[in-house]
Write an enzyme that holds these catalytic residues in place. Sequence first.
Site, short mmCIF file in Angstrom:
data_model
loop_
_atom_site.label_atom_id
_atom_site.label_comp_id
_atom_site.label_asym_id
_atom_site.label_seq_id
_atom_site.Cartn_x
_atom_site.Cartn_y
_atom_site.Cartn_z
N ASP A 41 0.77 -26.75 -4.66
CA ASP A 41 1.85 -25.86 -4.25
C ASP A 41 1.79 -25.53 -2.76
O ASP A 41 0.78 -25.03 -2.26
CB ASP A 41 1.79 -24.57 -5.07
CG ASP A 41 1.88 -24.86 -6.56
OD1 ASP A 41 2.94 -25.33 -6.99
OD2 ASP A 41 0.88 -24.65 -7.27
N ASP A 77 -2.86 -26.09 2.28
CA ASP A 77 -1.89 -25.30 3.06
C ASP A 77 -2.30 -23.86 3.22
O ASP A 77 -1.62 -23.10 3.93
CB ASP A 77 -0.52 -25.35 2.37
CG ASP A 77 -0.47 -24.47 1.12
OD1 ASP A 77 0.37 -23.56 1.06
OD2 ASP A 77 -1.29 -24.69 0.21
N ASP A 123 -4.21 -30.20 -2.59
CA ASP A 123 -3.64 -29.00 -3.21
C ASP A 123 -2.21 -29.36 -3.60
O ASP A 123 -1.61 -30.30 -3.06
CB ASP A 123 -3.67 -27.85 -2.21
CG ASP A 123 -2.91 -26.65 -2.72
OD1 ASP A 123 -3.27 -26.13 -3.77
OD2 ASP A 123 -1.94 -26.24 -2.04
#
Length: 229
Positions: free
Chosen positions: A14, A171, A12
């Site tokens: 961001d 995240d 991922d």
Amino acid sequence: MTPAHTAAVLFDLDGTLVDTEPLYFEATRMLLARHGVAGFTWEEHAVFIGVGTRETLEVLSARFGLDAPVDALLAEENALYLDLLRTSTEVFPEMRALVKSLGAAGIPMAVASGSSRAAIDAALAHGGLAGLFAASASAEEVAAGKPEPDVFLEAARRLGAAPRECVVVEDSAPGVAAAHAAGMRCVAVPSVPAAPGARQDAAFEAAELLFPGGQTEFTAAAAYAWLMG
């Protein structure tokens, strides 16, 4: 599910590779202020971490009764975000170290993100990560964003890797759920760790490798050893 080996790693973007969630919050806050909505808070933003930008704006548009079409809002927010990104792109140091270690070991890597194609390319370029990933996929290039598995499946397809042999680094809880829906293992590094004494989101607890403290606890060495072991 225990694949024989890690054939590819999907990151991922961001909040995982780059510390851009504060930039997305600021872009969203500025966008809403332009359209007459003041006082948008980090707490309101945090519930959308890991959700695609379009899906987030669809919810916010309905909540605040915005008149502009979602496509127009999306273009406006992307422009605000890209302006912020050009001056403030920070790559998490341990994530950079992991990317370099995996690259040196010959493990193919891709970025799979809910951000736009332009935002992905800009973040990688301004963060000094351009050229380190063999492929990338944006949620705007697939039918549905996270927690649906589409963007991870597309990233794996572009790498030529079987989903069951891919590992995702994420995240957010929607991202972990998307990884599992794609049939992939997941390394979870929560961008918003649980409060002391509180339980993690169930999606995080289901991750095959979890760093409960987020980026402050994550180390490239520990992740690399698990991925390669």
